[in-house]
Motif scaffolding. Structure first.
Motif, PDB file in Angstrom:
ATOM      1  N   ARG A 238      21.304  49.294  39.380  1.00  0.00           N
ATOM      2  CA  ARG A 238      20.665  50.352  40.164  1.00  0.00           C
ATOM      3  C   ARG A 238      19.258  49.966  40.628  1.00  0.00           C
ATOM      4  O   ARG A 238      18.441  50.810  40.976  1.00  0.00           O
ATOM      5  N   VAL A 239      18.957  48.685  40.662  1.00  0.00           N
ATOM      6  CA  VAL A 239      17.681  48.187  41.177  1.00  0.00           C
ATOM      7  C   VAL A 239      17.711  48.264  42.702  1.00  0.00           C
ATOM      8  O   VAL A 239      18.680  47.842  43.321  1.00  0.00           O
ATOM      9  N   ARG A 240      16.634  48.791  43.289  1.00  0.00           N
ATOM     10  CA  ARG A 240      16.566  48.977  44.737  1.00  0.00           C
ATOM     11  C   ARG A 240      15.821  47.840  45.417  1.00  0.00           C
ATOM     12  O   ARG A 240      14.941  47.213  44.837  1.00  0.00           O
ATOM     13  N   GLY A 241      16.170  47.620  46.685  1.00  0.00           N
ATOM     14  CA  GLY A 241      15.488  46.624  47.498  1.00  0.00           C
ATOM     15  C   GLY A 241      15.781  46.867  48.963  1.00  0.00           C
ATOM     16  O   GLY A 241      16.388  47.875  49.329  1.00  0.00           O
ATOM     17  N   ILE A 242      15.368  45.931  49.790  1.00  0.00           N
ATOM     18  CA  ILE A 242      15.634  46.022  51.223  1.00  0.00           C
ATOM     19  C   ILE A 242      16.287  44.717  51.648  1.00  0.00           C
ATOM     20  O   ILE A 242      15.728  43.638  51.436  1.00  0.00           O
ATOM     21  N   VAL A 243      17.480  44.815  52.218  1.00  0.00           N
ATOM     22  CA  VAL A 243      18.210  43.623  52.643  1.00  0.00           C
ATOM     23  C   VAL A 243      17.886  43.318  54.101  1.00  0.00           C
ATOM     24  O   VAL A 243      17.878  44.206  54.947  1.00  0.00           O
ATOM     25  N   ALA A 244      17.613  42.038  54.351  1.00  0.00           N
ATOM     26  CA  ALA A 244      17.321  41.545  55.698  1.00  0.00           C
ATOM     27  C   ALA A 244      17.988  40.189  55.852  1.00  0.00           C
ATOM     28  O   ALA A 244      18.228  39.486  54.870  1.00  0.00           O
ATOM     29  N   TRP A 245      18.262  39.811  57.082  1.00  0.00           N
ATOM     30  CA  TRP A 245      18.891  38.513  57.349  1.00  0.00           C
ATOM     31  C   TRP A 245      17.861  37.418  57.198  1.00  0.00           C
ATOM     32  O   TRP A 245      16.749  37.501  57.703  1.00  0.00           O
TER      33      TRP A 245
ATOM     34  N   PRO B 247      10.935  43.782  42.168  1.00  0.00           N
ATOM     35  CA  PRO B 247       9.948  43.268  41.215  1.00  0.00           C
ATOM     36  C   PRO B 247      10.551  42.249  40.235  1.00  0.00           C
ATOM     37  O   PRO B 247      11.738  42.305  39.908  1.00  0.00           O
ATOM     38  N   LYS B 248       9.713  41.333  39.762  1.00  0.00           N
ATOM     39  CA  LYS B 248      10.158  40.263  38.862  1.00  0.00           C
ATOM     40  C   LYS B 248      10.844  40.781  37.594  1.00  0.00           C
ATOM     41  O   LYS B 248      11.743  40.149  37.077  1.00  0.00           O
ATOM     42  N   ARG B 249      10.412  41.892  37.076  1.00  0.00           N
ATOM     43  CA  ARG B 249      10.963  42.416  35.817  1.00  0.00           C
ATOM     44  C   ARG B 249      12.340  43.073  35.984  1.00  0.00           C
ATOM     45  O   ARG B 249      12.958  43.490  35.025  1.00  0.00           O
ATOM     46  N   SER B 250      12.835  43.153  37.206  1.00  0.00           N
ATOM     47  CA  SER B 250      14.094  43.849  37.490  1.00  0.00           C
ATOM     48  C   SER B 250      15.316  43.071  37.006  1.00  0.00           C
ATOM     49  O   SER B 250      15.330  41.848  36.990  1.00  0.00           O
ATOM     50  N   ASP B 251      16.343  43.829  36.638  1.00  0.00           N
ATOM     51  CA  ASP B 251      17.601  43.261  36.143  1.00  0.00           C
ATOM     52  C   ASP B 251      18.584  43.074  37.298  1.00  0.00           C
ATOM     53  O   ASP B 251      19.306  43.995  37.673  1.00  0.00           O
ATOM     54  N   VAL B 252      18.577  41.889  37.898  1.00  0.00           N
ATOM     55  CA  VAL B 252      19.563  41.532  38.920  1.00  0.00           C
ATOM     56  C   VAL B 252      20.173  40.199  38.530  1.00  0.00           C
ATOM     57  O   VAL B 252      19.475  39.326  38.011  1.00  0.00           O
ATOM     58  N   ARG B 253      21.468  40.046  38.753  1.00  0.00           N
ATOM     59  CA  ARG B 253      22.175  38.837  38.329  1.00  0.00           C
ATOM     60  C   ARG B 253      23.067  38.301  39.441  1.00  0.00           C
ATOM     61  O   ARG B 253      23.547  39.055  40.282  1.00  0.00           O
ATOM     62  N   ILE B 254      23.316  37.003  39.364  1.00  0.00           N
ATOM     63  CA  ILE B 254      24.269  36.379  40.277  1.00  0.00           C
ATOM     64  C   ILE B 254      25.622  37.069  40.096  1.00  0.00           C
ATOM     65  O   ILE B 254      26.054  37.318  38.969  1.00  0.00           O
ATOM     66  N   GLY B 255      26.270  37.392  41.187  1.00  0.00           N
ATOM     67  CA  GLY B 255      27.561  38.070  41.154  1.00  0.00           C
ATOM     68  C   GLY B 255      27.484  39.573  41.305  1.00  0.00           C
ATOM     69  O   GLY B 255      28.493  40.229  41.554  1.00  0.00           O
ATOM     70  N   ASP B 256      26.283  40.155  41.164  1.00  0.00           N
ATOM     71  CA  ASP B 256      26.132  41.605  41.328  1.00  0.00           C
ATOM     72  C   ASP B 256      26.433  41.989  42.781  1.00  0.00           C
ATOM     73  O   ASP B 256      26.099  41.263  43.712  1.00  0.00           O
ATOM     74  N   LEU B 257      27.044  43.148  42.947  1.00  0.00           N
ATOM     75  CA  LEU B 257      27.339  43.688  44.268  1.00  0.00           C
ATOM     76  C   LEU B 257      26.147  44.499  44.759  1.00  0.00           C
ATOM     77  O   LEU B 257      25.590  45.305  44.020  1.00  0.00           O
ATOM     78  N   VAL B 258      25.765  44.269  46.008  1.00  0.00           N
ATOM     79  CA  VAL B 258      24.670  45.013  46.638  1.00  0.00           C
ATOM     80  C   VAL B 258      25.285  45.965  47.655  1.00  0.00           C
ATOM     81  O   VAL B 258      26.100  45.556  48.487  1.00  0.00           O
ATOM     82  N   VAL B 259      24.917  47.249  47.557  1.00  0.00           N
ATOM     83  CA  VAL B 259      25.445  48.285  48.451  1.00  0.00           C
ATOM     84  C   VAL B 259      24.299  49.063  49.077  1.00  0.00           C
ATOM     85  O   VAL B 259      23.155  48.967  48.632  1.00  0.00           O
ATOM     86  N   THR B 260      24.610  49.846  50.101  1.00  0.00           N
ATOM     87  CA  THR B 260      23.590  50.698  50.712  1.00  0.00           C
ATOM     88  C   THR B 260      23.157  51.758  49.710  1.00  0.00           C
ATOM     89  O   THR B 260      23.973  52.283  48.945  1.00  0.00           O
ATOM     90  N   SER B 261      21.865  52.081  49.718  1.00  0.00           N
ATOM     91  CA  SER B 261      21.327  53.027  48.734  1.00  0.00           C
ATOM     92  C   SER B 261      21.488  54.481  49.159  1.00  0.00           C
ATOM     93  O   SER B 261      21.463  55.378  48.328  1.00  0.00           O
ATOM     94  N   GLY B 262      21.602  54.717  50.458  1.00  0.00           N
ATOM     95  CA  GLY B 262      21.664  56.094  50.938  1.00  0.00           C
ATOM     96  C   GLY B 262      20.298  56.642  51.281  1.00  0.00           C
ATOM     97  O   GLY B 262      20.178  57.739  51.826  1.00  0.00           O
ATOM     98  N   TYR B 263      19.228  55.888  50.968  1.00  0.00           N
ATOM     99  CA  TYR B 263      17.888  56.313  51.366  1.00  0.00           C
ATOM    100  C   TYR B 263      17.740  56.038  52.848  1.00  0.00           C
ATOM    101  O   TYR B 263      18.292  55.096  53.380  1.00  0.00           O
ATOM    102  N   GLY B 264      16.970  56.830  53.505  1.00  0.00           N
ATOM    103  CA  GLY B 264      16.881  56.720  54.955  1.00  0.00           C
ATOM    104  C   GLY B 264      17.901  57.666  55.567  1.00  0.00           C
ATOM    105  O   GLY B 264      18.628  58.374  54.878  1.00  0.00           O
TER     106      GLY B 264
END
Length: 149
Positions: free
Chosen positions: A66-73, A85-102
């Protein structure tokens, strides 16, 4: 009905428009994930900006942590997930989806999978590469989501 790279915009041309109730900023998807959004609409034609356009941004979330970010090409075949942020828990293989914000993309649309996570010793954020879920070289048809408002 067409694909082009015109100036600074990497887009596709669709054979629908205002007469089909299509409006600016409607999201485009296919079964495998997010394609882009409508940015220009005529009476019977529309242009859609692709996820793989240098000006495209989408608010995202790591589906597992549930870590948030902004995806760009990033250029080439990958995107980057910025502002994590560096302290965030993200791993190789995790799925990234739209957050619904905006106000454009509903939550949960598949963007891609994380393929690389690194840190710059001086930076505040992680460097995250995302492989898009959509193969843009094989794009033939898209679904326009009309019910988001």
């Amino acid at each position: 009905i067409g694909k082009r790279k015109k100036g600074f915009i990497n887009d596709i041309i669709l054979n629908v428009g205002i007469s089909d109730s299509i409006k600016k900023n409607m999201p485009l998807v296919i079964a495998s994930g997010l394609v882009g959004k409508i940015y220009q609409v005529g009476k019977r034609r529309a242009s859609a900006q692709l996820l793989i356009d240098q000006n495209f941004r989408v608010s995202s979330i790591d589906q597992r942590s549930r870590v948030r970010g902004i995806v760009a090409w990033k250029g080439g075949e990958f995107c980057v997930m910025n502002e994590v942020p560096k302290r965030s828990d993200v791993r190789i293989g995790d799925l990234v989806v739209t957050s619904g914000y905006g106000e454009i993309f509903p939550p949960g649309l598949k963007i891609g999978k994380i393929i690389k996570v690194s840190e710059s010793p001086r930076g505040l954020f992680k460097e995250i590469l995302v492989k898009p879920a959509v193969d843009f070289n094989r794009l033939e048809e898209v679904l326009i989501i009309t019910g988001v408002e």
